[in-house]
Design a protein around this motif. Structure first.
Motif, PDB file in Angstrom:
ATOM      1  N   THR A 106      82.126 -28.041  14.589  1.00 21.71           N
ATOM      2  CA  THR A 106      83.428 -28.617  14.243  1.00 21.71           C
ATOM      3  C   THR A 106      84.443 -27.529  13.919  1.00 21.71           C
ATOM      4  N   ASP A 107      85.701 -27.889  14.008  1.00 25.04           N
ATOM      5  CA  ASP A 107      86.808 -26.993  13.679  1.00 25.04           C
ATOM      6  C   ASP A 107      87.119 -27.174  12.195  1.00 25.04           C
ATOM      7  N   ASN A 108      86.895 -26.138  11.404  1.00 27.88           N
ATOM      8  CA  ASN A 108      87.103 -26.268   9.963  1.00 27.88           C
ATOM      9  C   ASN A 108      87.455 -24.920   9.362  1.00 27.88           C
ATOM     10  N   VAL A 109      87.940 -24.952   8.142  1.00 24.59           N
ATOM     11  CA  VAL A 109      88.452 -23.748   7.501  1.00 24.59           C
ATOM     12  C   VAL A 109      87.365 -22.710   7.293  1.00 24.59           C
ATOM     13  N   ILE A 110      86.152 -23.120   6.947  1.00 25.32           N
ATOM     14  CA  ILE A 110      85.100 -22.144   6.678  1.00 25.32           C
ATOM     15  C   ILE A 110      84.686 -21.438   7.964  1.00 25.32           C
ATOM     16  N   CYS A 111      84.587 -22.183   9.053  1.00 26.62           N
ATOM     17  CA  CYS A 111      84.258 -21.579  10.341  1.00 26.62           C
ATOM     18  C   CYS A 111      85.286 -20.508  10.698  1.00 26.62           C
ATOM     19  N   HIS A 112      86.554 -20.836  10.558  1.00 31.72           N
ATOM     20  CA  HIS A 112      87.610 -19.869  10.874  1.00 31.72           C
ATOM     21  C   HIS A 112      87.550 -18.652   9.962  1.00 31.72           C
ATOM     22  N   VAL A 113      87.323 -18.877   8.690  1.00 30.53           N
ATOM     23  CA  VAL A 113      87.293 -17.760   7.740  1.00 30.53           C
ATOM     24  C   VAL A 113      86.107 -16.849   8.003  1.00 30.53           C
ATOM     25  N   ILE A 114      84.945 -17.421   8.304  1.00 32.90           N
ATOM     26  CA  ILE A 114      83.773 -16.592   8.600  1.00 32.90           C
ATOM     27  C   ILE A 114      84.023 -15.725   9.829  1.00 32.90           C
ATOM     28  N   LEU A 115      84.622 -16.293  10.870  1.00 31.86           N
ATOM     29  CA  LEU A 115      84.938 -15.495  12.054  1.00 31.86           C
ATOM     30  C   LEU A 115      85.941 -14.397  11.710  1.00 31.86           C
ATOM     31  N   ARG A 116      86.920 -14.727  10.870  1.00 34.41           N
ATOM     32  CA  ARG A 116      87.904 -13.718  10.460  1.00 34.41           C
ATOM     33  C   ARG A 116      87.246 -12.596   9.666  1.00 34.41           C
ATOM     34  N   VAL A 117      86.426 -12.943   8.704  1.00 34.76           N
ATOM     35  CA  VAL A 117      85.767 -11.953   7.852  1.00 34.76           C
ATOM     36  C   VAL A 117      84.843 -11.063   8.678  1.00 34.76           C
ATOM     37  N   ASP A 118      84.066 -11.675   9.562  1.00 36.82           N
ATOM     38  CA  ASP A 118      83.112 -10.888  10.336  1.00 36.82           C
ATOM     39  C   ASP A 118      83.834  -9.931  11.287  1.00 36.82           C
ATOM     40  N   ARG A 119      84.946 -10.383  11.821  1.00 36.07           N
ATOM     41  CA  ARG A 119      85.711  -9.508  12.713  1.00 36.07           C
ATOM     42  C   ARG A 119      86.308  -8.334  11.943  1.00 36.07           C
ATOM     43  N   GLU A 120      86.735  -8.565  10.716  1.00 36.91           N
ATOM     44  CA  GLU A 120      87.308  -7.493   9.904  1.00 36.91           C
ATOM     45  C   GLU A 120      86.253  -6.476   9.470  1.00 36.91           C
TER      46      GLU A 120
ATOM     47  N   CYS B 234      84.537  -9.838  21.693  1.00 39.08           N
ATOM     48  CA  CYS B 234      85.171  -8.649  22.259  1.00 39.08           C
ATOM     49  C   CYS B 234      85.238  -7.490  21.273  1.00 39.08           C
ATOM     50  N   GLU B 235      85.236  -7.804  19.985  1.00 35.07           N
ATOM     51  CA  GLU B 235      85.332  -6.765  18.953  1.00 35.07           C
ATOM     52  C   GLU B 235      83.986  -6.433  18.310  1.00 35.07           C
ATOM     53  N   THR B 236      83.079  -7.407  18.219  1.00 34.15           N
ATOM     54  CA  THR B 236      81.882  -7.219  17.395  1.00 34.15           C
ATOM     55  C   THR B 236      80.571  -7.592  18.089  1.00 34.15           C
ATOM     56  N   ALA B 237      80.628  -8.111  19.312  1.00 30.30           N
ATOM     57  CA  ALA B 237      79.441  -8.649  20.018  1.00 30.30           C
ATOM     58  C   ALA B 237      78.874  -9.883  19.320  1.00 30.30           C
ATOM     59  N   LYS B 238      79.557 -10.383  18.322  1.00 30.77           N
ATOM     60  CA  LYS B 238      79.183 -11.617  17.633  1.00 30.77           C
ATOM     61  C   LYS B 238      80.356 -12.594  17.735  1.00 30.77           C
TER      62      LYS B 238
ATOM     63  N   SER C 221      81.325  -2.953  26.345  1.00 29.88           N
ATOM     64  CA  SER C 221      81.173  -1.500  26.367  1.00 29.88           C
ATOM     65  C   SER C 221      82.247  -0.842  25.508  1.00 29.88           C
ATOM     66  N   GLY C 222      81.883   0.280  24.944  1.00 24.91           N
ATOM     67  CA  GLY C 222      82.826   1.020  24.114  1.00 24.91           C
ATOM     68  C   GLY C 222      82.813   0.624  22.650  1.00 24.91           C
ATOM     69  N   ASN C 223      82.157  -0.486  22.296  1.00 23.54           N
ATOM     70  CA  ASN C 223      82.083  -0.911  20.900  1.00 23.54           C
ATOM     71  C   ASN C 223      80.934  -0.212  20.175  1.00 23.54           C
ATOM     72  N   ASP C 224      81.099  -0.001  18.898  1.00 20.19           N
ATOM     73  CA  ASP C 224      80.039   0.598  18.086  1.00 20.19           C
ATOM     74  C   ASP C 224      78.936  -0.409  17.801  1.00 20.19           C
ATOM     75  N   LEU C 225      79.322  -1.673  17.608  1.00 16.96           N
ATOM     76  CA  LEU C 225      78.375  -2.728  17.265  1.00 16.96           C
ATOM     77  C   LEU C 225      77.861  -3.372  18.550  1.00 16.96           C
ATOM     78  N   VAL C 226      76.530  -3.320  18.764  1.00 12.24           N
ATOM     79  CA  VAL C 226      75.939  -3.860  19.989  1.00 12.24           C
ATOM     80  C   VAL C 226      74.661  -4.620  19.652  1.00 12.24           C
ATOM     81  N   ARG C 227      74.234  -5.477  20.600  1.00 11.89           N
ATOM     82  CA  ARG C 227      72.941  -6.149  20.506  1.00 11.89           C
ATOM     83  C   ARG C 227      71.902  -5.318  21.229  1.00 11.89           C
TER      84      ARG C 227
END
Length: 515
Positions: free
Chosen positions: A162-176, A206-210, A453-459
């Motif tokens: 679902t689309d919700n505030v916690i989902c958005h915040v977790i994606l924001r935090v993890d990207r930061e 694109c930024e974190t592989a997550k 490619s080019g990212n530090d964080l990879v799987r």
């Protein structure tokens, strides 16, 4: 000093300059377990295990805890815990504090929890009047805590659909933060999830592989109303249960012992499937009948897990090598991933494996059966490609890649993964990756994962590493448990490590093509 082999192993652990005291403690405990006699096996199964045609994933000689545990965290927050002396959560801060506490009491093969819950769904009832910024501040501290106290990249938080505030915040935090832990699975459902939320998830990739993206429309059909969680290296398992054990067959070794395709399908593969089932049964019997885990754990007593909701995982790997060997032995041209005949043979094998698992009853298993899993490799694997992946360095373009593999996904109910390595130019056009993801799900992909490619964080296999941590590991060690595994996997000879994956350039036009 004159030391036994066991003592020498322990001595090498305690004197290892790259391990922290906590990491040494975990390895010493495993060494002690492995000094016990192995669970009771017949001689033929024992021989296959010794030759590593079948593999127990080095879980330990005497399993005293399930491999993966997926508690019902929503129930825990609602009812509290007598064992942990916790009242039910009333506020968002209560919920985060309670989760922080219980995570330390959830066992797994790694010694740390592999499942943090579907966090947005379990936390939403406690948001109350908090603003998005207040939720952000709390979840950012929580996210940092998880990485610093439970530094293990097999640990998965699930979010969505679902689309919700916690989902958005977790994606924001993890990207930061761009942390290794926790890993994230975004559960996508085309009937529920708005495209804008999928776009945000892809931008994070694109930024974190997550996050790793799960196709809920497909996966939910294999589970009941309690649902599922995605943990560790893409294992889909019942919530309020988990995975009791995981064994895997090296299909390459099976192919080497076969005369041709017919011999492989009719005789040799069924033989080793049965030996693997023997291994699974023996390990399950010890866990359920002798370890006392399910009779003593507060997780069971308080209804957070149910012994009947645990399934053993029937794993396979090295499909690519097996197909190429069988093609050659049978006088056929074409290799796995690029030749239609080779790909059809692989689909035939997956179908046969699924039928074998479905037709064999297992004691102490959810629905009385094991679950088929395309195992994504371990750091010590050599000359054996994880699961059903196309060998590193030989991957075709992403669309051809998807078309080569999608037929397999319906069979692997406990999870299957492939990792598309995409050129960093995708950051300029993430919508192309959105379209590739949606096309993969339309054709029947169960899960979608990409490295950029080019990212530090990879799987690596399924867990995350930072390449900068790998470079420093032998000089400085690492506080993150999985850095060692990533360092070992990077040392595979002959350009066969995960570092040799081929980045592919995709355009929006290609993603929107007529495949």
């Amino acid at each position: 000093m004159n030391m036994t082999e066991f003592q020498l192993n322990c001595y090498n652990i305690v004197t290892d300059p790259n391990l922290s005291p906590k990491q040494k403690s975990h390895l010493l405990a495993l060494a002690a377990e492995n000094n016990l006699p192995y669970v009771n096996l017949d001689s033929e199964t024992r021989h296959a295990l010794d030759e590593r045609v079948i593999c127990d994933m080095y879980e330990g000689h005497a399993p005293y805890k399930p491999r993966y545990v997926l508690p019902d965290y929503a129930k825990f927050l609602k009812q509290g815990s007598k064992w942990l002396e916790l009242e039910p959560a009333k506020t968002f801060d209560d919920a985060l504090n309670m989760l922080t506490i219980i995570y330390h009491h959830v066992p797994s093969v790694t010694g740390m929890p592999v499942y943090l819950g579907c966090l947005d769904q379990i936390l939403l009832p406690y948001v109350g009047n908090l603003t998005e910024n207040e939720v952000y501040e709390r979840l950012k501290r929580f996210w940092i805590m998880l990485d610093r106290i439970l530094p293990d990249a097999f640990m998965h938080a699930n979010i969505g659909p679902t689309d919700n505030v916690i989902c958005h915040v977790i994606l924001r935090v993890d990207r930061e933060l761009k942390q290794v832990a926790p890993n994230i699975t975004f559960i996508y459902d085309e009937d529920i999830t708005p495209e804008s939320l999928l776009n945000t998830a892809i931008e994070n990739i694109c930024e974190t592989a997550k996050p790793h993206i799960a196709n809920n429309m497909m996966i939910k059909k294999d589970f009941d109303e309690k649902g599922y969680g995605v943990v560790s290296c893409y294992n889909s398992l019942p919530v309020a249960g988990g995975g009791s054990t995981l064994s895997r067959i090296n299909l390459k070794e099976v192919a080497l012992r076969s005369q041709d395709i017919d011999d492989f399908l009719k005789h040799v593969l069924p033989h080793y499937c049965q030996l693997q089932m023997n291994l699974i049964q023996a390990r399950s019997v010890f866990l359920f009948e002798k370890s006392n885990f399910f009779s003593n754990s507060f997780l069971v007593n308080e209804g957070l897990i149910d012994a009947t909701r645990f399934a053993p995982m029937f794993g396979i790997y090295a499909m690519a090598e097996a197909i190429n060997i069988l093609q050659e032995k049978s006088g056929l041209a074409g290799c796995y991933g690029k030749n239609e005949g080779a790909n059809e043979l692989a689909s035939t094998i997956s179908k046969q494996l699924a039928e074998f698992v479905d037709n064999h009853k297992v004691n102490y298993a959810w629905k009385g059966k094991a679950m088929l899993h395309a195992q994504s490799g371990i750091s010590s694997d050599r000359d054996a490609t994880p699961g059903l992946r196309i060998p590193y360095g030989h991957e075709p373009d992403p669309v051809t890649h998807i078309m080569a593999l999608f037929k397999h996904h319906k069979y692997y109910t406990a999870g299957i993964s492939d990792i598309l390595t995409i050129d960093e130019t995708i950051k300029n056009n993430p919508l192309a990756l959105v379209q590739i993801c949606k096309a993969a799900f339309k054709f029947g992909f169960r899960e979608f994962t990409a490295n950029i490619s080019g990212n530090d964080l990879v799987r690596v296999t399924g867990y995350m590493v930072r390449l900068s941590d790998i470079k420093k590991y032998k000089q400085e060690g690492s506080r993150i448990n999985t850095t060692f595994l990533g360092s070992e996997a990077a040392e595979a000879p002959d350009n066969k490590s995960y570092l040799c994956r081929t980045p592919r350039v995709i355009s929006y036009e290609q993603a929107m093509g007529n495949h």
